[in-house]
Enzyme design. Structure first.
Site, PDB file in Angstrom:
ATOM      1  N   GLU A   1       0.876  -1.173   0.000  1.00 13.42           N
ATOM      2  CA  GLU A   1       0.000   0.000   0.000  1.00 13.42           C
ATOM      3  C   GLU A   1       0.904   1.211   0.000  1.00 13.42           C
ATOM      4  O   GLU A   1       1.593   1.477   0.981  1.00 13.42           O
ATOM      5  CB  GLU A   1      -0.941  -0.032   1.207  1.00 13.42           C
TER       6      GLU A   1
ATOM      7  N   CYS B   1      -1.518   8.840   3.144  1.00 12.42           N
ATOM      8  CA  CYS B   1      -1.505   8.219   1.820  1.00 12.42           C
ATOM      9  C   CYS B   1      -2.744   8.550   1.016  1.00 12.42           C
ATOM     10  O   CYS B   1      -2.746   8.419  -0.218  1.00 12.42           O
ATOM     11  CB  CYS B   1      -1.349   6.704   1.944  1.00 12.42           C
TER      12      CYS B   1
ATOM     13  N   GLU C   1       3.605  12.430  -5.033  1.00 18.47           N
ATOM     14  CA  GLU C   1       2.844  12.552  -3.783  1.00 18.47           C
ATOM     15  C   GLU C   1       3.589  13.520  -2.868  1.00 18.47           C
ATOM     16  O   GLU C   1       4.726  13.254  -2.479  1.00 18.47           O
ATOM     17  CB  GLU C   1       2.712  11.178  -3.129  1.00 18.47           C
TER      18      GLU C   1
END
Length: 484
Positions: free
Chosen positions: A251, A285, A379
């Site tokens: 993940e 996240c 990100e």
């Protein structure tokens, strides 16, 4: 290797470090620079000792009656509730989060344990169609030892969401928490489960660096790795796991998009955008990395976000008096600042923030963000709201899908049907209509494609799939004679 030597539940300050081969390291509170405690750091030899002990203990754990297994998790949940305030405060201090964030981590930990308590009592297989005189079964069996490698941002949730269901499914577990948050991400969990009556040897905690992580991934006694973290490390773990023919659950996050359609209420949209971008300093996240807004509304949305960014109080989150705390360390702060500066140099406009004091990075707003800029392509993992404009629903979808996979997307509109039409075309693991991107109920499959992970999911119905494997069993009253 656990936290059984902690002397009080009031906090873990003064925790005696375990004697591990990698020496010791201070755990530093990001907001104050205070040393909270000192922990042992594991090396490859420590990993080998732990996995051998875990494998030995797992064989007995499988034979424990289901109701007795379930009771361990119910007691663990009760302990998280009983010591809620102390554990939440320490979690906030260690992670640099606001107090409400620490409370959320402990609240979810109790919920995850209660969910795990139900697993041993659930059906664990199927009766399959077969020929007369033979019974054919498919049952779920544990992998054996599961290695859990967890990050610094939400260390309790992102560790226990693997630990609890893996144990409930009959596995033993070895945790390698981030060495910056080893208590919330490991030692606290070990302390709770030890007090709850989990048999000795089933759960090990090994704070460490790359050496310990790679040793865990390559250890022959560990057939599965559950990892949450950066895409770069995830690729390395996936490569190593593949070479050793291991199951791996990754993940990794990704560039998540919040799409604000041109009929949306701007005040509501700005509130959602600010929460999605700034909660826990953007170190999530699921954070709204890209805020996609129709060009006709961009100026007004930008004005509202700037007002929020310049008035959100920044400081020591554990005091309960601020909205944002510090970033986890100087390396993370410098990466966020470099992303902002590089994107401004590439043409983005700095509307607010873009400065820091120590580890405290001001809530930042960038407008004019486009593909090719680092804050669009990567990100951010910091408190940066990146405003991207579009002129049609089709362009918004294309911009949101302009990546190699994302974990979470969201669409805000007064028209549910229109928002659903947009949402169904987004390439991500989770889609939220009329909400922002940061959502998790613990009973939902959680994961995403491409750079967000390897297409696997954890949570709810996905846990049986992740932490067990199928075994086919056939039974006959007696063995037949064959023509050979």
């Amino acid at each position: 290797m656990g936290a059984a030597d902690a002397t009080a539940w009031s906090d873990f300050v003064g925790l005696a470090p375990a004697k591990l081969g990698g020496g010791v390291r201070d755990v530093v509170e990001p907001a104050t620079g205070q040393v909270l405690c000192t922990v042992g750091i594991a090396d490859a030899a420590d990993v080998a000792v732990a996995t051998a002990a875990a494998a030995a203990a797992q064989a007995s754990w499988v034979a424990v009656p289901p109701r007795d297994k379930a009771e361990v998790f119910r007691r663990a949940a009760a302990l998280f509730q009983q010591h809620f305030d102390a554990l939440a405060l320490f979690a906030a201090r260690e992670t640099g989060g606001i107090l409400a964030k620490g409370q959320h981590e402990i609240r979810e930990a109790a919920l995850i344990c209660n969910l795990a308590a139900g697993m041993p009592l659930q059906s664990q297989g199927h009766v399959l169609p077969s020929v007369q005189g033979r019974t054919s079964l498919a049952r779920r069996v544990p992998h054996g030892v599961v290695g859990v490698i967890s990050p610094f941002n939400f260390p309790m949730i992102l560790t226990i969401r693997a630990v609890a269901p893996a144990l409930a499914a009959g596995n033993a577990v070895v945790i390698k928490p981030d060495s910056r948050t080893p208590v919330t991400g490991g030692l606290m969990i070990a302390r709770v489960f030890a007090e709850a009556g989990l048999p000795a040897g089933l759960l090990h905690v090994l704070p460490g660096d790359a050496e310990a992580g790679e040793a865990l991934v390559t250890d022959p006694l560990v057939p599965m790795i559950a990892f949450t973290g950066s895409p770069a490390v995830g690729r390395r773990i996936g490569e190593l796991a593949g070479r050793h023919l291991k199951k791996v659950s990754l993940e990794l996050g990704g560039a998540n998009s919040l799409i604000i359609l041109d009929d949306a209420d701007l005040d509501v949209a700005a509130s959602n955008a600010a929460w999605g971008a700034y909660f826990h300093q953007g170190q999530i996240c699921m954070a709204a990395n890209r805020i996609l807004v129709h060009a006709s509304m961009a100026a007004e949305l930008t004005k509202r976000l700037v007002a929020k960014a310049t008035h959100l109080p920044l400081g020591n989150g554990a005091t309960g008096q601020v909205a944002l705390g510090p970033l986890i360390d100087a390396k993370q702060r410098d990466r966020v600042h470099a992303l902002v500066q590089d994107s401004v140099a590439a043409g983005a406009k700095l509307e607010a923030g873009g400065r820091f004091d120590g580890l405290f990075y001001q809530p930042t707003v960038l407008s004019g963000v486009k593909p090719g800029m680092r804050v669009f392509d990567e990100e951010t993992f910091g408190p940066v709201a990146n405003i991207v404009t579009y002129r049609s629903d089709e362009e918004a979808i294309a911009l949101a899908n302009n990546n190699t996979g994302s974990l979470s997307c969201a669409v805000i509109s007064k028209s549910l049907g229109r928002a659903m039409g947009v949402g169904q075309q987004l390439k991500c693991g989770m889609v939220h209509i009329n909400d922002q991107t940061v959502n998790d109920d613990c009973v939902n499959p959680f994961g995403g494609p491409g750079i967000a992970g390897n297409g696997s999911s954890v949570g709810g119905p996905a846990d049986w799939e992740e932490y067990t494997q199928w075994q086919w069993i056939t039974l006959k009253d007696q063995a037949p004679s064959y023509p050979f």
